[in-house]
Motif scaffolding. Structure first.
Motif, PDB file in Angstrom:
ATOM      1  N   ILE A 360       0.832  -1.205   0.000  1.00 46.48           N
ATOM      2  CA  ILE A 360       0.000   0.000   0.000  1.00 46.48           C
ATOM      3  C   ILE A 360       0.861   1.248   0.000  1.00 46.48           C
ATOM      4  CG2 ILE A 360      -1.648   1.309   1.390  1.00 46.48           C
ATOM      5  CD1 ILE A 360      -2.855  -1.379   2.256  1.00 46.48           C
ATOM      6  N   GLY A 363       2.494   1.812  -3.384  1.00 50.21           N
ATOM      7  CA  GLY A 363       1.589   2.087  -4.492  1.00 50.21           C
ATOM      8  C   GLY A 363       1.297   0.931  -5.421  1.00 50.21           C
ATOM      9  N   THR A 366      -3.624  -1.679  -3.716  1.00 46.29           N
ATOM     10  CA  THR A 366      -4.627  -0.761  -3.172  1.00 46.29           C
ATOM     11  C   THR A 366      -5.156  -1.309  -1.857  1.00 46.29           C
ATOM     12  OG1 THR A 366      -6.505  -1.799  -4.292  1.00 46.29           O
ATOM     13  CG2 THR A 366      -5.276  -0.127  -5.519  1.00 46.29           C
ATOM     14  N   ARG A 367      -5.781  -0.428  -1.102  1.00 48.24           N
ATOM     15  CA  ARG A 367      -6.316  -0.848   0.189  1.00 48.24           C
ATOM     16  C   ARG A 367      -7.474  -1.829   0.034  1.00 48.24           C
ATOM     17  NH1 ARG A 367      -6.867   5.328   1.780  1.00 48.24           N
ATOM     18  NH2 ARG A 367      -6.953   5.323  -0.502  1.00 48.24           N
ATOM     19  N   ASN A 368      -8.254  -1.655  -1.014  1.00 49.02           N
ATOM     20  CA  ASN A 368      -9.347  -2.601  -1.233  1.00 49.02           C
ATOM     21  C   ASN A 368      -8.829  -3.973  -1.650  1.00 49.02           C
ATOM     22  OD1 ASN A 368     -11.726  -1.372  -0.499  1.00 49.02           O
ATOM     23  ND2 ASN A 368     -12.045  -0.396  -2.485  1.00 49.02           N
ATOM     24  N   GLU A 369      -7.744  -4.009  -2.420  1.00 50.03           N
ATOM     25  CA  GLU A 369      -7.155  -5.298  -2.777  1.00 50.03           C
ATOM     26  C   GLU A 369      -6.665  -6.040  -1.535  1.00 50.03           C
ATOM     27  OE1 GLU A 369      -5.531  -4.307  -7.303  1.00 50.03           O
ATOM     28  OE2 GLU A 369      -4.234  -4.006  -5.557  1.00 50.03           O
ATOM     29  N   LEU A 382     -11.370   3.451  -1.574  1.00 53.28           N
ATOM     30  CA  LEU A 382     -10.090   2.802  -1.280  1.00 53.28           C
ATOM     31  C   LEU A 382      -9.531   2.058  -2.484  1.00 53.28           C
ATOM     32  CD1 LEU A 382     -10.731   1.327   2.294  1.00 53.28           C
ATOM     33  CD2 LEU A 382      -9.864   3.577   1.652  1.00 53.28           C
ATOM     34  N   ASP A 383      -9.950   2.463  -3.688  1.00 55.08           N
ATOM     35  CA  ASP A 383      -9.485   1.797  -4.896  1.00 55.08           C
ATOM     36  C   ASP A 383      -8.278   2.472  -5.532  1.00 55.08           C
ATOM     37  OD1 ASP A 383     -11.358  -0.306  -4.953  1.00 55.08           O
ATOM     38  OD2 ASP A 383     -12.886   1.061  -5.713  1.00 55.08           O
ATOM     39  N   GLN A 384      -7.945   3.689  -5.110  1.00 59.47           N
ATOM     40  CA  GLN A 384      -6.823   4.397  -5.702  1.00 59.47           C
ATOM     41  C   GLN A 384      -5.519   4.011  -5.005  1.00 59.47           C
ATOM     42  OE1 GLN A 384      -6.690   6.382  -8.296  1.00 59.47           O
ATOM     43  NE2 GLN A 384      -8.899   6.241  -8.702  1.00 59.47           N
ATOM     44  N   PRO A 385      -4.487   3.710  -5.783  1.00 58.38           N
ATOM     45  CA  PRO A 385      -3.189   3.410  -5.145  1.00 58.38           C
ATOM     46  C   PRO A 385      -2.586   4.664  -4.540  1.00 58.38           C
ATOM     47  CG  PRO A 385      -2.961   3.454  -7.533  1.00 58.38           C
ATOM     48  CD  PRO A 385      -4.428   3.578  -7.248  1.00 58.38           C
ATOM     49  N   LEU A 386      -1.911   4.517  -3.415  1.00 52.83           N
ATOM     50  CA  LEU A 386      -1.249   5.627  -2.742  1.00 52.83           C
ATOM     51  C   LEU A 386       0.192   5.720  -3.199  1.00 52.83           C
ATOM     52  CD1 LEU A 386      -2.590   5.170   0.905  1.00 52.83           C
ATOM     53  CD2 LEU A 386      -3.565   6.518  -0.955  1.00 52.83           C
ATOM     54  N   ARG A 387       0.753   6.943  -3.068  1.00 49.58           N
ATOM     55  CA  ARG A 387       2.143   7.152  -3.438  1.00 49.58           C
ATOM     56  C   ARG A 387       2.758   8.117  -2.427  1.00 49.58           C
ATOM     57  NH1 ARG A 387       3.346   9.149  -9.358  1.00 49.58           N
ATOM     58  NH2 ARG A 387       2.247  10.978  -8.585  1.00 49.58           N
TER      59      ARG A 387
END
Length: 494
Positions: A360, A363, A366-369, A382-387
């Motif tokens: 997470i 990146g 994702t949090r949902n994954e 929570l579908d967007q990857p963080l960076r």
């Protein structure tokens, strides 16, 4: 009724070679040098063989089957509405569920080196059922044309010939490409010795753990062979069955002498332990998985479990996948079949937590994954990857440098401390880089929501209320250049 009862009993005879007898359905057995007959079913009398076959079969049956369709961008989409997925993961035939079906076929492969299923299809060419056939009832015949077919002996004794397109054949290690080699037949000497040792141990304890071998010294002679035979039979009757352990009475100066080696001299226990390791080696199963913990330690069991997945189950799964894709799919199906090993590779809670945190934060997850992997329902947003904020893409960094070079004012003579100047320049580049990235995201999405407001506030270290007030002043549709300029101004006022 009496006639039918007689016929049923007659048919039940394993030595009957008539069409309705069981002779032709008995598994092929080979006598080893130890004198023991070794067959695939007979080898299951050994606890180590049964344990290994059960581990391989149950593990293969428990792996989830996933059907993929390749995307043009290199990704894969799961397919659940295709007939192949329903066949492998829902209902392979009218009698079995997927677990029982795969468990049985893998057991056939482990013991006999071959597994067979009759292919039943509908007029569209879609396979509706895969009916398993016992390998002992199948023979492969090579025809004059070079092609081959399968001759199957049915329960009533009749033989049916199937072309190879109607039989799905899973092969183990093969020497001719047609039939897999039976591991039991190849290892018959080792298994025969193990069976002989097991039977010897049973007979030893049947005799109250006392040796029974010996000879009787008789100073005289018997008058004829018949008298000698009568004496021998009477002696054996007096010392066997319910008379075992009673006092032996000898006449005419006879003496009893024991012969033979003891179990200690024969290293009976060491032989039994070695045979467990030898059988585990044959099936490539770690000994600790069949309860042989003599050489197991806390540190090497985990590594052996990983090796079991990589070097034992992965080749079996690849064998299944290759056979399914080549023999069961239609020519137009652009699908891939895969057995998912994720559950076998799952670590403890601490290891999984570190894995998800790394994915997470960097990146690539994702949090949902991560929630789905832990059997939790996904949540909105929570579908967007963080960076990380201190990391940007190379393209963004180059654009920021170009913008900085074009917008930096010419140096003046009354500039302040060079250290302050360098710090100010570094801060301006960071603001410009973040502003370009945020503007690109907002322009692509076409809206300024709560997630974007929070992200801007975190990027520039501002209060959310100040960013919300700034957002209300922006006009739609959003233009990337204008947004970038406005974000730079917002960030520089931090």
């Amino acid at each position: 009724m009496g006639l039918f009862t007689f016929i049923d009993r007659f048919r039940a005879s394993s030595s009957d070679r008539s069409p309705w007898g069981d002779f032709f359905f008995e598994p092929v057995s080979v006598r080893s040098a130890s004198g023991m007959r070794v067959s695939p079913d007979g080898a299951l009398r050994l606890a180590a063989v049964y344990a290994c076959v059960r581990i391989l079969s149950e593990t293969m049956a428990s792996l989830p089957v996933v059907v993929y369709r390749q995307r043009k961008d290199g990704g894969k989409d799961r397919v659940t509405d295709h007939w192949l997925y329903g066949l492998l993961a829902r209902k392979p035939n009218r009698f079995q569920n997927p677990f029982e079906w795969r468990e049985m076929l893998q057991g056939h492969l482990a013991l006999r080196g071959n597994a067979f299923c009759q292919i039943i299809a509908n007029p569209k060419g879609e396979i509706t059922e895969l009916m398993p056939i016992h390998p002992d009832r199948v023979r492969v015949e090579v025809m004059d044309s070079g092609d081959f077919r399968y001759r199957v002996r049915m329960q009533n004794g009749d033989e049916t010939v199937f072309p190879r397109g109607q039989i799905w054949h899973l092969r183990g290690l093969s020497s001719d490409g047609l039939m897999g080699m039976s591991p039991i037949e190849l290892a018959r000497e080792s298994l025969g010795m193990a069976l002989a040792a097991q039977d010897y141990g049973a007979r030893f304890f049947t005799n109250d753990a006392k040796p029974t071998g010996g000879w009787i010294e008789f100073p005289g002679t018997f008058k004829d062979p018949e008298a000698k035979r009568v004496f021998r039979d009477s002696y054996q009757a007096a010392q066997s069955g319910s008379n075992r352990g009673k006092v032996l009475v000898l006449e005419n100066g006879m003496k009893f002498h024991e012969v033979g080696v003891t179990n200690k001299d024969a290293q009976f226990l060491e032989l039994r332990k070695f045979q467990i390791t030898d059988i585990a080696r044959m099936f490539r199963v770690p000994p600790h998985m069949i309860a042989d913990l003599d050489r197991a330690t806390f540190s090497n069991i985990e590594q052996q479990s990983l090796e079991f997945v990589m070097h034992t189950m992965t080749p079996w799964a690849e064998r299944w996948e290759a056979s399914i894709e080549s023999d069961l799919m239609l020519d137009g199906d652009q699908l891939e079949v895969e057995f998912d090993f994720a559950n076998l590779m799952r670590g403890d809670a601490a290891s999984r937590s570190a894995y998800y945190q790394s994915g997470i934060q960097n990146g690539w997850l994702t949090r949902n994954e991560a929630r789905i992997a832990e059997n939790l329902n996904p949540l909105q947003g929570l579908d967007q990857p963080l960076r990380p904020l201190n990391m940007v893409e190379e393209e963004d960094a180059e654009e920021a440098e170009q913008e900085t070079e074009s917008s930096d004012p010419a140096p003046t003579e009354d500039e302040t401390d060079p250290a302050d100047q360098e710090s100010s320049l570094r801060f301006r580049k960071l603001v410009q880089s973040n502003s370009a990235r945020l503007a690109r995201r907002i322009a692509k999405k076409g809206s300024l929501g709560a997630n974007e407001t929070d992200l801007i506030a975190q990027a520039f270290g501002l209060e959310v209320s100040k960013v919300s007030a700034w957002a209300q002043l922006q006009t739609q549709p959003f233009e990337e250049a204008a947004l970038a300029a406005s974000l730079i101004q917002l960030g520089m006022n931090t």
